[in-house]
Design a protein around this motif. Structure first.
Motif, PDB file in Angstrom:
ATOM      1  N   ALA A  15      -3.585   9.041  -2.114  1.00  0.00           N
ATOM      2  CA  ALA A  15      -3.050   8.223  -1.027  1.00  0.00           C
ATOM      3  C   ALA A  15      -3.772   8.588   0.260  1.00  0.00           C
ATOM      4  O   ALA A  15      -4.054   9.754   0.524  1.00  0.00           O
ATOM      5  CB  ALA A  15      -1.549   8.453  -0.883  1.00  0.00           C
ATOM      6  N   ASP A  73      -1.392   6.109   4.837  1.00  0.00           N
ATOM      7  CA  ASP A  73      -0.426   5.498   3.929  1.00  0.00           C
ATOM      8  C   ASP A  73       0.608   6.517   3.473  1.00  0.00           C
ATOM      9  O   ASP A  73       1.790   6.219   3.341  1.00  0.00           O
ATOM     10  CB  ASP A  73      -1.138   4.913   2.701  1.00  0.00           C
ATOM     11  CG  ASP A  73      -1.980   3.690   3.065  1.00  0.00           C
ATOM     12  OD1 ASP A  73      -1.773   3.135   4.152  1.00  0.00           O
ATOM     13  OD2 ASP A  73      -2.833   3.315   2.254  1.00  0.00           O
ATOM     14  N   ASP A  74       0.120   7.748   3.210  1.00  0.00           N
ATOM     15  CA  ASP A  74       1.025   8.749   2.674  1.00  0.00           C
ATOM     16  C   ASP A  74       2.078   9.165   3.701  1.00  0.00           C
ATOM     17  O   ASP A  74       3.198   9.526   3.339  1.00  0.00           O
ATOM     18  CB  ASP A  74       0.237   9.969   2.204  1.00  0.00           C
ATOM     19  CG  ASP A  74       1.104  10.908   1.382  1.00  0.00           C
ATOM     20  OD1 ASP A  74       1.967  10.407   0.626  1.00  0.00           O
ATOM     21  OD2 ASP A  74       0.944  12.124   1.512  1.00  0.00           O
ATOM     22  N   LYS A 115       0.821  -1.217   0.000  1.00  0.00           N
ATOM     23  CA  LYS A 115       0.000   0.000   0.000  1.00  0.00           C
ATOM     24  C   LYS A 115       0.851   1.262   0.000  1.00  0.00           C
ATOM     25  O   LYS A 115       0.375   2.328  -0.386  1.00  0.00           O
ATOM     26  CB  LYS A 115      -0.878   0.017   1.255  1.00  0.00           C
ATOM     27  CG  LYS A 115      -1.964  -1.019   1.245  1.00  0.00           C
ATOM     28  CD  LYS A 115      -3.203  -0.474   0.577  1.00  0.00           C
ATOM     29  CE  LYS A 115      -4.218  -1.569   0.365  1.00  0.00           C
ATOM     30  NZ  LYS A 115      -5.376  -1.110  -0.403  1.00  0.00           N
ATOM     31  N   THR A 116       2.070   1.169   0.501  1.00  0.00           N
ATOM     32  CA  THR A 116       2.845   2.384   0.719  1.00  0.00           C
ATOM     33  C   THR A 116       4.156   2.422  -0.058  1.00  0.00           C
ATOM     34  O   THR A 116       4.707   3.496  -0.266  1.00  0.00           O
ATOM     35  CB  THR A 116       3.211   2.537   2.209  1.00  0.00           C
ATOM     36  OG1 THR A 116       3.920   1.350   2.613  1.00  0.00           O
ATOM     37  CG2 THR A 116       1.975   2.680   3.061  1.00  0.00           C
ATOM     38  N   THR A 160      -0.545   4.324  -4.716  1.00  0.00           N
ATOM     39  CA  THR A 160      -1.861   3.908  -4.221  1.00  0.00           C
ATOM     40  C   THR A 160      -2.183   2.477  -4.649  1.00  0.00           C
ATOM     41  O   THR A 160      -3.297   2.173  -5.069  1.00  0.00           O
ATOM     42  CB  THR A 160      -2.964   4.856  -4.733  1.00  0.00           C
ATOM     43  OG1 THR A 160      -2.876   4.933  -6.170  1.00  0.00           O
ATOM     44  CG2 THR A 160      -2.825   6.243  -4.160  1.00  0.00           C
ATOM     45  N   SER A 203       5.276   7.718   3.191  1.00  0.00           N
ATOM     46  CA  SER A 203       6.079   8.118   2.042  1.00  0.00           C
ATOM     47  C   SER A 203       6.347   9.622   2.024  1.00  0.00           C
ATOM     48  O   SER A 203       6.955  10.152   1.103  1.00  0.00           O
ATOM     49  CB  SER A 203       5.398   7.693   0.734  1.00  0.00           C
ATOM     50  OG  SER A 203       4.327   8.555   0.426  1.00  0.00           O
TER      51      SER A 203
END
Lengths: 155, 83, 155, 83
Positions: free
Chosen positions: A140, A144-145, A119-120, B81, A148
């Protein structure tokens, strides 16, 4: 235990859960459990299809690297990651993660590790298409974001 | 230097990839972004908010201060994503 | 969300992972992920078969109760628990747990919860048969037995 | 009172189930175990170490002090090993 070579594929075609599961246990007697996760395309909010884009080369490299890391962290007897790209309809599978081990905890934990990472950390981008026409890129999730955000190019 | 664009970065720029020869003072990802943004209105739009863009240099995620050099493959894209 | 009725079965026959997975996603668009765990009969140390015994009535009740608890704790769209009894050969599946949800974490966590519980709270007993002849009852692992030690009948 | 035996408890006793009428002073699981152990050498062997035996009363796991009464279904078995 022999070194495990993970099976990693990025493909447009669907995947066969039963066949992939059988591949991890057939002809061997050291597998005690197989954990799997199938990410499925939801169809709520008028979504008619997902279109998945990837970065050919980098994506396969990144998947292979993380699968190898899972095999190093847990005593796995097998590990399979298949991620689809292209157009995917509601109800169809998007991604398949399978982990096999002599022990259930290793299989369950490594499966969750891999899907969380996908997912990431894997270069895939989803675009949603809607029944009424129109489309938009999936953003995102904040959670999750965050993983990153260190890579963002401006402050 | 080979530049790749993905997802909405690709759509805004209107190119999936291009070969560029940035001037010698472009030494890192942030410098490359600033220079690419001057190449046209699509580029300017794509890089208008660099916080929304991520980069990879030679297929590894790269922060703004990662060095870039002739011969590198540099990619720009939104946060991922997948999964 | 509609109340989910888990599917629970205790059976001698093998199970079909693909069919059971399809059952949880077919005809609906609210499933985002399906987690599964298949417990497989190992064949190391000369094991030729496992023979599983259960407590008819109590076992089905216990499985139904824990599956309902998983559905109450997590926002599941579906939940399937199939446990085999009788004679099982190395490489064959013993138990299948499947959980579906809109969200991956709910599916992964509830799947692990159910398989952990099956090890300690479900009335099944395994006997190992060996290629050289002979058999023995599997003893509960210390870690699993700790969970049930409060039920021991003497000190 | 219906008594069920599973796994090695069943094998040692040589019965999968039996109907019994324990005396009135048998009021709980521990008392029932002590009384059953006197019914024969198989019973004595099966219950020789009660720490290795678990019970269920009317299909719920039950501790030694759980009450038992005529009409109950009581089962004895080793710690479970499913999954």
């Amino acid at each position: 235990m022999d070194a495990v070579t993970p099976l990693v594929r990025v493909q447009e075609a669907g995947f066969d859960l039963a066949a992939e599961t059988a591949r991890l246990s057939e002809g061997r007697v050291d597998v005690g459990g197989i954990a799997s996760f199938v990410g499925v395309c939801r169809g709520d909010d008028g979504l008619s299809a997902l279109v998945l884009e990837h970065y050919p080369g980098m994506t396969e490299r990144a998947l292979t690297k993380i699968a190898a890391e899972a095999c190093a962290r847990w005593p796995l007897t097998g590990c399979t990651v298949i991620h689809r790209v292209g157009r995917i309809l509601p109800g169809e599978g998007i991604v398949l993660v399978l982990t096999a081990s002599a022990h259930r905890a290793a299989a369950l934990e490594s499966c969750a590790f891999l899907i969380d990472w996908l997912k990431t950390g894997a270069p895939f981008w989803k675009r949603e298409e809607f029944t009424g026409g129109g489309s938009r890129w999936v953003e995102a999730k904040a959670s999750d974001d965050a993983a990153s955000a260190r890579w963002q190019l401006g402050r | 230097m080979k530049i790749l664009y993905f997802a909405w970065v690709r759509q805004r720029i209107g190119l999936a990839e291009e070969e560029v020869s940035p001037p010698a003072e472009v030494r890192d990802v942030a410098g490359l972004v600033a220079w690419l943004a001057t190449r046209g209105p699509g580029h300017a739009t794509a890089f208008a908010d660099p916080r929304q863009v991520r980069a990879a240099v030679n297929q590894d995620f790269a922060p703004p201060d990662a060095p870039v050099a002739p011969g590198d493959e540099v990619a720009f894209f939104p946060p991922v994503t997948g999964g």
